[in-house]
Write a protein that holds these residues in place. Structure first.
Motif, PDB file in Angstrom:
ATOM      1  N   UNK A 131       0.830  -1.216   0.000  1.00  0.00           N
ATOM      2  CA  UNK A 131       0.000   0.000   0.000  1.00  0.00           C
ATOM      3  C   UNK A 131       0.860   1.260   0.000  1.00  0.00           C
ATOM      4  N   UNK A 132       0.409   2.257  -0.746  1.00  0.00           N
ATOM      5  CA  UNK A 132       1.031   3.575  -0.723  1.00  0.00           C
ATOM      6  C   UNK A 132       0.312   4.366   0.366  1.00  0.00           C
ATOM      7  N   UNK A 133       1.043   4.650   1.433  1.00  0.00           N
ATOM      8  CA  UNK A 133       0.461   5.272   2.616  1.00  0.00           C
ATOM      9  C   UNK A 133       0.949   6.713   2.729  1.00  0.00           C
ATOM     10  N   UNK A 134       0.029   7.591   3.100  1.00  0.00           N
ATOM     11  CA  UNK A 134       0.361   8.990   3.368  1.00  0.00           C
ATOM     12  C   UNK A 134       0.229   9.196   4.873  1.00  0.00           C
ATOM     13  N   UNK A 135       1.285   9.693   5.496  1.00  0.00           N
ATOM     14  CA  UNK A 135       1.288   9.991   6.927  1.00  0.00           C
ATOM     15  C   UNK A 135       1.533  11.482   7.099  1.00  0.00           C
ATOM     16  N   UNK A 136       0.626  12.141   7.777  1.00  0.00           N
ATOM     17  CA  UNK A 136       0.741  13.588   8.002  1.00  0.00           C
ATOM     18  C   UNK A 136       0.374  13.906   9.445  1.00  0.00           C
ATOM     19  N   UNK A 137       0.974  14.970   9.944  1.00  0.00           N
ATOM     20  CA  UNK A 137       0.661  15.463  11.282  1.00  0.00           C
ATOM     21  C   UNK A 137      -0.193  16.706  11.156  1.00  0.00           C
ATOM     22  N   UNK A 138      -1.188  16.803  12.011  1.00  0.00           N
ATOM     23  CA  UNK A 138      -2.005  18.019  12.005  1.00  0.00           C
ATOM     24  C   UNK A 138      -1.406  19.056  12.951  1.00  0.00           C
ATOM     25  N   UNK A 139      -2.073  20.187  13.076  1.00  0.00           N
ATOM     26  CA  UNK A 139      -1.544  21.276  13.908  1.00  0.00           C
ATOM     27  C   UNK A 139      -1.475  20.897  15.386  1.00  0.00           C
ATOM     28  N   UNK A 140      -2.211  19.861  15.790  1.00  0.00           N
ATOM     29  CA  UNK A 140      -2.167  19.371  17.177  1.00  0.00           C
ATOM     30  C   UNK A 140      -1.156  18.240  17.358  1.00  0.00           C
ATOM     31  N   UNK A 141      -0.343  18.010  16.318  1.00  0.00           N
ATOM     32  CA  UNK A 141       0.715  17.008  16.310  1.00  0.00           C
ATOM     33  C   UNK A 141       0.185  15.574  16.384  1.00  0.00           C
ATOM     34  N   UNK A 142      -1.043  15.361  15.926  1.00  0.00           N
ATOM     35  CA  UNK A 142      -1.632  14.030  15.836  1.00  0.00           C
ATOM     36  C   UNK A 142      -1.360  13.474  14.444  1.00  0.00           C
TER      37      UNK A 142
END
Length: 119
Positions: free
Chosen positions: A12-23
């Motif tokens: 799988x091509x996975x996208x991992x991102x952090x939001x402004x709350x660092x989640x």
């Protein structure tokens, strides 16, 4: 960050991102293990180190070795520096511990093949 999951054959091509709350937000995984893989890669990436060690008095000049568990990716350079400084004496048996607690990681470098003493 874009990752290709290696846990199962789906890749799988996975996208991992952090939001402004660092989640962390993970998308693209088709199974639970893909999400766990992505989180591990983002928080504390680890690898099993495989390499070779010089052998003295053996029927082979090198013995293949690996860590007996994954180590932090940041410790690989230190581990390789330790490995590069040693030579082992034959005979060597599959599973022999070559270096105990490599680079302070609590993992051992173990032989992955037999090397007989040369006659």
């Amino acid at each position: 960050m874009k990752l290709i999951c290696t846990v199962c054959p789906q890749g799988c091509e996975i996208i991992a991102e952090r939001d402004k709350n660092r989640q962390w937000h993970i998308e693209g995984n088709r199974c639970r293990r893909g999400k766990e893989f992505a989180l591990q890669e983002m928080i504390n990436p680890t690898r099993v180190l495989t390499t070779s060690v010089w052998v003295e008095g053996g029927d082979h000049k090198l013995v293949s070795v690996k860590t007996d568990k994954a180590i932090p990716r940041d410790a690989i350079r230190s581990a390789m520096e330790e490995v590069s400084k040693i030579k082992v004496r034959a005979p060597i048996k599959l599973g022999d511990i070559i270096i105990d607690n490599i680079a302070g990681t609590d993992a051992n470098i173990v032989a992955t093949r037999n090397v007989r003493a040369s006659s």
